[in-house]
Design a protein around this motif. Structure first.
Motif, PDB file in Angstrom:
ATOM      1  N   GLY A   1      69.897 -47.291 -12.274  1.00 32.71           N
ATOM      2  CA  GLY A   1      69.487 -47.689 -13.350  1.00 32.71           C
ATOM      3  C   GLY A   1      68.330 -47.652 -13.812  1.00 32.71           C
ATOM      4  N   ALA A   2      67.328 -46.929 -13.178  1.00 34.53           N
ATOM      5  CA  ALA A   2      66.048 -46.623 -13.484  1.00 34.53           C
ATOM      6  C   ALA A   2      65.930 -45.676 -14.558  1.00 34.53           C
ATOM      7  CB  ALA A   2      65.171 -46.348 -12.105  1.00 34.53           C
ATOM      8  N   GLY A   3      66.872 -44.687 -14.747  1.00 30.79           N
ATOM      9  CA  GLY A   3      66.562 -43.777 -15.645  1.00 30.79           C
ATOM     10  C   GLY A   3      66.785 -42.299 -15.133  1.00 30.79           C
ATOM     11  N   LYS A   4      67.162 -42.003 -14.078  1.00 30.56           N
ATOM     12  CA  LYS A   4      67.387 -40.755 -13.246  1.00 30.56           C
ATOM     13  C   LYS A   4      68.278 -39.911 -14.154  1.00 30.56           C
ATOM     14  CE  LYS A   4      68.194 -42.311  -9.443  1.00 30.56           C
ATOM     15  NZ  LYS A   4      68.295 -43.643  -9.564  1.00 30.56           N
ATOM     16  N   SER A   5      69.501 -40.354 -14.270  1.00 31.39           N
ATOM     17  CA  SER A   5      70.534 -39.592 -15.307  1.00 31.39           C
ATOM     18  C   SER A   5      69.989 -39.303 -16.784  1.00 31.39           C
ATOM     19  CB  SER A   5      71.874 -40.512 -15.302  1.00 31.39           C
ATOM     20  OG  SER A   5      71.628 -41.754 -16.039  1.00 31.39           O
ATOM     21  N   ILE A   6      68.991 -40.385 -17.074  1.00 31.40           N
ATOM     22  CA  ILE A   6      68.699 -39.871 -18.691  1.00 31.40           C
ATOM     23  C   ILE A   6      67.851 -38.638 -18.589  1.00 31.40           C
ATOM     24  CG2 ILE A   6      67.374 -40.693 -20.568  1.00 31.40           C
ATOM     25  CD1 ILE A   6      67.850 -43.517 -19.453  1.00 31.40           C
ATOM     26  N   ILE A   7      67.199 -38.402 -17.501  1.00 24.95           N
ATOM     27  CA  ILE A   7      66.316 -37.219 -17.480  1.00 24.95           C
ATOM     28  C   ILE A   7      67.388 -36.023 -17.328  1.00 24.95           C
ATOM     29  CG2 ILE A   7      64.637 -36.189 -16.084  1.00 24.95           C
ATOM     30  CD1 ILE A   7      63.619 -38.496 -15.040  1.00 24.95           C
ATOM     31  N   ILE A   8      68.330 -36.254 -16.624  1.00 23.38           N
ATOM     32  CA  ILE A   8      69.215 -35.270 -16.825  1.00 23.38           C
ATOM     33  C   ILE A   8      69.819 -34.943 -18.128  1.00 23.38           C
ATOM     34  CG2 ILE A   8      71.493 -34.300 -15.654  1.00 23.38           C
ATOM     35  CD1 ILE A   8      69.287 -34.234 -13.655  1.00 23.38           C
ATOM     36  N   ASP A   9      70.115 -35.955 -18.746  1.00 24.94           N
ATOM     37  CA  ASP A   9      70.793 -35.959 -20.294  1.00 24.94           C
ATOM     38  C   ASP A   9      69.526 -35.065 -21.043  1.00 24.94           C
ATOM     39  OD1 ASP A   9      73.020 -37.260 -19.698  1.00 24.94           O
ATOM     40  OD2 ASP A   9      72.001 -39.195 -20.162  1.00 24.94           O
ATOM     41  N   ALA A  10      68.595 -35.252 -20.842  1.00 23.33           N
ATOM     42  CA  ALA A  10      67.172 -34.682 -21.564  1.00 23.33           C
ATOM     43  C   ALA A  10      67.348 -33.169 -21.346  1.00 23.33           C
ATOM     44  CB  ALA A  10      66.073 -35.237 -21.215  1.00 23.33           C
ATOM     45  N   VAL A  11      67.323 -32.995 -19.885  1.00 27.81           N
ATOM     46  CA  VAL A  11      67.632 -31.439 -19.617  1.00 27.81           C
ATOM     47  C   VAL A  11      68.711 -30.750 -20.436  1.00 27.81           C
ATOM     48  CG1 VAL A  11      67.602 -29.827 -17.924  1.00 27.81           C
ATOM     49  CG2 VAL A  11      66.244 -32.013 -17.558  1.00 27.81           C
ATOM     50  N   GLY A  12      69.685 -31.611 -20.431  1.00 22.88           N
ATOM     51  CA  GLY A  12      71.211 -31.264 -21.052  1.00 22.88           C
ATOM     52  C   GLY A  12      70.788 -30.588 -22.486  1.00 22.88           C
ATOM     53  N   LEU A  13      69.952 -31.587 -23.416  1.00 24.80           N
ATOM     54  CA  LEU A  13      69.724 -30.984 -24.686  1.00 24.80           C
ATOM     55  C   LEU A  13      69.128 -29.908 -24.680  1.00 24.80           C
ATOM     56  CD1 LEU A  13      68.753 -34.672 -25.994  1.00 24.80           C
ATOM     57  CD2 LEU A  13      70.696 -33.482 -26.527  1.00 24.80           C
ATOM     58  N   ILE A  14      67.932 -29.654 -23.838  1.00 24.90           N
ATOM     59  CA  ILE A  14      67.100 -28.416 -23.810  1.00 24.90           C
ATOM     60  C   ILE A  14      68.194 -27.280 -23.497  1.00 24.90           C
ATOM     61  CG2 ILE A  14      65.605 -27.076 -22.383  1.00 24.90           C
ATOM     62  CD1 ILE A  14      64.530 -29.078 -24.506  1.00 24.90           C
ATOM     63  N   MET A  15      69.089 -27.635 -22.963  1.00 23.71           N
ATOM     64  CA  MET A  15      70.219 -26.399 -22.713  1.00 23.71           C
ATOM     65  C   MET A  15      71.283 -26.304 -23.643  1.00 23.71           C
ATOM     66  SD  MET A  15      70.904 -26.964 -18.389  1.00 23.71           S
ATOM     67  CE  MET A  15      71.765 -25.433 -18.585  1.00 23.71           C
TER      68      MET A  15
END
Length: 551
Positions: A32-46
């Protein structure tokens, strides 16, 4: 490779900037610290789908920026330059999401389209985990993977070139079938057009020369009167300029004998006199030649009218009309010799078909043999990654007609559990399984396909010696590519060259996510936390230090 990632106002992230290094980087932290949010952000860049649900509460806009070093990817830089974007060694992708619906995308500071990003991003990053896996979930990539394993990429490219020749020739013959049905009508039309252009006897550059001649003919009276008058003023009339200049020249020459400082002036006047005299003679000759010629003017007008009519009918320039005529003549020749021509083409097509079958058969035989070894090699790897009962099959399905890649399609099938038949990866593999499958692929095929790989959930459901095996394999991959891995296992984290901890902090009743680059001491404590949980003991710290020292 990905060098920097900046995230603003996404979910619980306020402002976050991460700098990444080469090799293996792990991101750890509590659930819940936000690791998956970082992946979501990279997904936007893709080029992933942008939803306003991602925007942090109380904010109107979310932004993600990613900086890539593309100095080793000249094809990416070239494609972007061809699309109108400045791109040398760095590529900056910025994407913003607005609650008002004004979503924007920028590449190196210029507005861009999602289509361009969707084409470019898969050559920069692949994500394996709960998100999609660009390589594994697409069956069209499976044949490439098998050929890479079998060392058949060169043979496939040769086959593809041969197939393109075969396809183009087959389409050309099919085109002749269509022409055959209306060949005579077409031949009459082409012959008429070619003859009409031929009768005009056009010459390249003729239109410009005609235009210049017409202007002279149309202005003949004005040209003659002006040049004749100029001659009279310079030479022929009373008080002509040349006579006055002669007297001045002689006078200055006389007094220059008294004062030699006037010698230069005398010489200048002498040169001026000669130049004016030459000009007067040229004006006389020109005016004597110029005369109105209505017939020649009409002839030039008629010729220009003919050219303009052909331009309106056929092409915008004389050169284009001449090129068109060459094309017409080529097609006329094809039509007139169509039976002989068609026979020659069909002979060539049959030879190409025989060559395709021979090379395609060789490819099929080698792929069939390689598929067994490929499946076994993958099985060995996945069994080491806590999927000891998993089955991987490489299935070749014959095609009724050849494609550019050969006479078969290839699909990888997977079964994670005993008793379950292997099925297509997209229908059965979970996020963690996909991550580990890709890790297995990278051991069997250690080629550098894209600069950056992101593994999410690769350690789901594993522990003990298997987790250490995952860490070792990740480091093996990171020797060739940048690898980012989200992990909950200390045995994986200790293999990293860069260790980032994702933390959730609360200030002023707002939750934010931060990323900390761990020093050696902080890293020991984080690994101990991953081993022992919330209460970090001395023994956990000692064990963590021992593990880090061993790797």
């Amino acid at each position: 490779m990905l060098t920097d990632l900046t995230i603003r106002n996404i979910a619980i992230i306020d402002t976050l900037h991460i700098s990444f290094k080469e090799g293996l980087t792990v991101l750890t932290g509590e659930t819940g610290a936000g690791k998956s949010i970082i992946i979501d952000a990279v997904g936007l860049i893709m080029g992933g789908r942008a939803s306003t649900d991602l925007i942090r509460s109380g904010e109107d806009e979310a932004v993600v920026e990613a900086m890539f070093d593309v100095s080793n990817q000249p094809d990416v830089a070239r494609q972007l330059r061809d699309s109108g974007f400045d791109c040398d060694n760095e590529l900056l992708v910025k994407r913003s999401i607005s609650r008002a619906g004004k979503n924007r995308l920028f590449i190196n500071g210029s507005m861009a389209t999602l289509a361009l990003l969707a084409d470019t991003a898969p050559r920069l990053i692949n994500i394996y985990g709960q998100h999609e896996s660009q390589t594994l979930l697409r069956p069209e990539n499976h044949l490439r993977l098998l050929d890479a394993y079998a060392g058949l990429s060169g043979q496939r490219e040769e086959f593809s070139r041969l197939f393109e020749r075969f396809r183009a020739l087959r389409e050309r013959i099919a085109g002749l079938d269509e022409v055959e049905r209306e060949a005579e009508r077409r031949l009459d039309l082409l012959s008429y057009q070619s003859d009409e252009i031929a009768r005009a006897a056009l010459q390249a550059g003729e239109e410009e020369a005609l235009g210049e001649r017409r202007r002279v003919l149309a202005g003949a009276e004005r040209l003659g009167s002006v040049t004749a008058s100029a001659f009279e003023q310079l030479y022929g009339g009373d008080g002509a300029i040349l006579g006055q200049l002669l007297r001045i020249k002689n006078a200055i020459a006389e007094i220059s004998a008294i004062d030699h400082t006037l010698d230069g002036l005398a010489a200048s006047l002498e040169n001026a006199y000669l130049l004016v005299e030459d000009a007067a003679i040229m004006l006389r000759d020109y005016s004597s030649r110029v005369e109105a010629d209505p017939a020649a003017l009409q002839q030039a007008d008629d010729r220009l009218d003919l050219i303009n009519g052909l331009k309106r009918k056929y092409a915008p320039t004389v050169e284009a009309i001449l090129a068109l005529k060459q094309g017409l003549d080529d097609e006329i020749e094809t039509l007139r010799g169509r039976e002989r021509f068609r026979h020659d083409l069909e002979d060539e097509l049959e030879k190409l078909a025989d060559e395709l079958r021979r090379r395609g058969g060789d490819l099929t035989a080698q792929r069939t043999a390689a598929a067994v070894a490929f499946s076994r090699a993958l099985a060995v790897e996945v069994h080491q990654l806590a999927m000891k009962n998993a089955i991987v099959e490489t299935v070749l399905e014959p095609l009724s007609e050849p494609r550019a890649t050969g006479y078969e399609r290839v699909e990888l099938l997977f079964s994670p559990n005993p008793g379950e038949p292997p099925r297509p990866l997209a229908r059965i593999a979970s996020g963690g399984e996909l991550s580990r499958l890709m890790l297995a692929f990278k051991q069997v095929l250690p080629e550098r396909d894209v600069p950056t790989l992101i593994f999410d959930e690769v350690d789901t459901g594993i522990g003990g010696a298997t987790s250490e095996m995952v860490g070792q394999k990740l480091r093996n991959v990171a020797a060739l590519q940048q690898v980012l891995c989200i992990t909950h296992l200390a045995q994986v984290a200790v293999f990293a060259g860069q260790h980032l901890r994702v933390e959730k902090r609360v200030a002023n009743n707002r939750t934010t996510t931060q990323v900390v680059v761990l020093t050696d001491g902080e890293r020991t404590r984080e690994v101990a936390r991953m081993l022992a949980g919330a209460k970090i003991t001395d023994s956990a710290l000692a064990h963590a230090a021992e593990m880090l020292a061993a790797h």
